[in-house]
Design a protein around this motif. Structure first.
Motif, short mmCIF file in Angstrom:
data_model
loop_
_atom_site.label_atom_id
_atom_site.label_comp_id
_atom_site.label_asym_id
_atom_site.label_seq_id
_atom_site.Cartn_x
_atom_site.Cartn_y
_atom_site.Cartn_z
N LYS A 325 0.84 -1.19 0.00
CA LYS A 325 0.00 0.00 0.00
C LYS A 325 0.87 1.24 0.00
CE LYS A 325 -0.32 0.27 5.06
NZ LYS A 325 -1.21 0.30 6.23
N GLN A 326 0.30 2.35 -0.41
CA GLN A 326 0.95 3.66 -0.36
C GLN A 326 0.04 4.63 0.38
OE1 GLN A 326 3.88 4.65 -1.04
NE2 GLN A 326 3.57 6.84 -0.77
N SER A 327 0.62 5.32 1.35
CA SER A 327 -0.16 6.24 2.17
C SER A 327 -0.27 7.61 1.50
CB SER A 327 0.49 6.41 3.54
OG SER A 327 -0.15 7.43 4.28
N PHE A 328 -1.44 8.20 1.62
CA PHE A 328 -1.66 9.58 1.18
C PHE A 328 -2.03 10.46 2.37
CE2 PHE A 328 -1.60 7.47 -2.82
CZ PHE A 328 -1.20 8.44 -3.74
N LYS A 329 -1.51 10.07 3.54
CA LYS A 329 -1.70 10.91 4.73
C LYS A 329 -0.90 12.20 4.58
CE LYS A 329 -2.72 7.29 8.10
NZ LYS A 329 -2.90 6.19 7.16
N LEU A 330 -1.39 13.25 5.14
CA LEU A 330 -0.73 14.55 5.04
C LEU A 330 0.61 14.51 5.76
CD1 LEU A 330 -3.74 16.97 5.62
CD2 LEU A 330 -2.46 16.67 3.48
N ILE A 331 1.67 14.96 5.07
CA ILE A 331 2.99 15.07 5.67
C ILE A 331 3.57 16.42 5.29
CG2 ILE A 331 3.50 12.60 5.75
CD1 ILE A 331 5.00 12.88 3.13
N THR A 332 4.53 16.88 6.09
CA THR A 332 5.06 18.23 5.86
C THR A 332 5.91 18.32 4.60
OG1 THR A 332 6.97 17.70 7.26
CG2 THR A 332 5.08 18.76 8.32
#
Length: 362
Positions: A325-332
């Motif tokens: 899987k690949q995350s699309f969570k917000l990161i800085t």
């Protein structure tokens, strides 16, 4: 999430003042605090805050450079970690004059086990290149892993947060003896620095690093680890010689089939799950480096590719299923833009199957 600059809290500054006061009773702790938190402090970023603290220390410690260093030396064991980078920074600010050079070299090694001198040594390399590199070669023989690491880390051409060493970016050969001396170092801390240093060099001189890798590879397990870690950017770019060195050859008898996404639309904050089959028809196991590349939509409507490692192992003959899987969570470090994205599977540097999906607007 705490930012590095937020480590410099009033509590830390008060603690620093009190620690130094133990060894220099004349130090005015309240004056030190007021100097640090004077006008403009809130707008300062991490490195600028370090410099503000250094300049404040310069005002409250003795004017005599050696006396001030001795006070810092006594307090240094109580001031460990990245937040105390202002201790070696005191040398960078106050000790670059020719008559202070030898004393500064000594104290860079004194302070580096507590809070690394990797940034503070760089102005000395720039101003006194020959004799500073001579000192750094001597440091490679130290019994202290922190001092050995300083030789490698301090001379990295593109050290994060550090001033770039432009001459070494153009011609890295002056630093190669340092890396050669540390190529079998028993300390993982040192080996990581050597590998990161070589990875820096590979961005400007890939063939130099590849030639070095071919010469070093197979000499010692520690050296092999360094070469593998140092080649990560070249491997990620699919550089044929780097792939070949580690046994990743172009595969005519390996195919990717049944690339499937769990959905064709996702929202920011969600994970994209996907799977595919690795089909090895060569008749024997094959060493495969599997990666995937996300084509991220940019604000200008074009895609920017970013590659990620999936697996790196021997694949048996026949069909093997891979799911990740690949995350699309917000990161800085990444801003997501809605629109069409792509997912491409990479096998030993070669692009294979591609699928598309849409990242929905917030």
């Amino acid at each position: 999430m705490e930012l590095f600059k937020d480590k410099y809290s009033p509590a830390l500054i008060d603690r620093t003042g009190n620690q130094l006061h133990q060894f220099y009773p004349q130090l005015q702790t309240q004056q030190f605090r007021e100097l640090v938190f004077a006008e403009g402090w809130e707008a300062l970023e991490f490195k600028a805050r370090i410099r503000r603290i250094t300049e404040s220390l310069t005002q409250v410690l003795p004017a005599d450079y050696e006396e001030a260093l001795h006070i810092l030396e006594q307090a240094a064991p109580q001031m460990r970690g990245v937040e105390y980078l202002f201790v070696p920074d005191f040398i960078e600010v106050n000790g670059t004059a020719p008559d202070k050079y030898e004393l500064s070299m000594k104290y860079l090694t004194v302070f580096t086990p507590y809070s690394s001198s990797e940034f503070a040594v760089r102005p000395f390399i720039q101003r006194y290149p020959l004799k500073t590199m001579k000192h750094m070669m001597e440091w490679t023989e130290s019994s202290d892993e922190h001092i050995r690491r300083l030789a490698s880390e301090g001379s990295r051409p593109r050290l994060p947060w550090g001033a770039k060493l432009g001459e070494f970016i153009v011609d890295p050969t002056p630093v190669l003896p340092i890396l050669h001396a540390l190529r079998q170092d028993e300390s993982l801390y040192v080996r990581k620095s050597v590998a990161n240093h070589l990875n820096d060099i590979s961005k400007d001189h890939p063939n130099l690093v590849l030639d070095l890798a071919k010469t070093w590879y197979g000499q010692h397990p520690h050296t092999d680890w360094i070469i593998r870690h140092a080649s990560r950017s070249l491997l990620k770019k699919g550089h044929p010689a780097a792939l070949s060195l580690f046994g990743y050859h172009k595969q005519e008898a390996v195919h990717i089939e049944n690339l499937k996404l769990d959905r064709d639309q996702i929202a920011t904050g969600e994970d994209l799950h996907f799977s595919f089959d690795v089909v090895n028809t060569s008749g024997e196991p094959q060493m495969l480096r599997l990666e995937y590349e996300i084509g991220y939509m940019k604000a200008n409507g074009k895609q920017a590719p970013k590659r990620f490692k999936c697996s790196d192992k021997m694949y048996a003959e026949g069909r093997s299923k891979v799911a990740t899987k690949q995350s699309f969570k917000l990161i800085t470090t990444r801003k997501y833009h809605p629109g069409l994205h792509t997912l491409t599977i990479i096998v030993n540097g070669q692009e294979t199957e591609t699928a598309s999906f849409v990242l929905e607007a917030d």
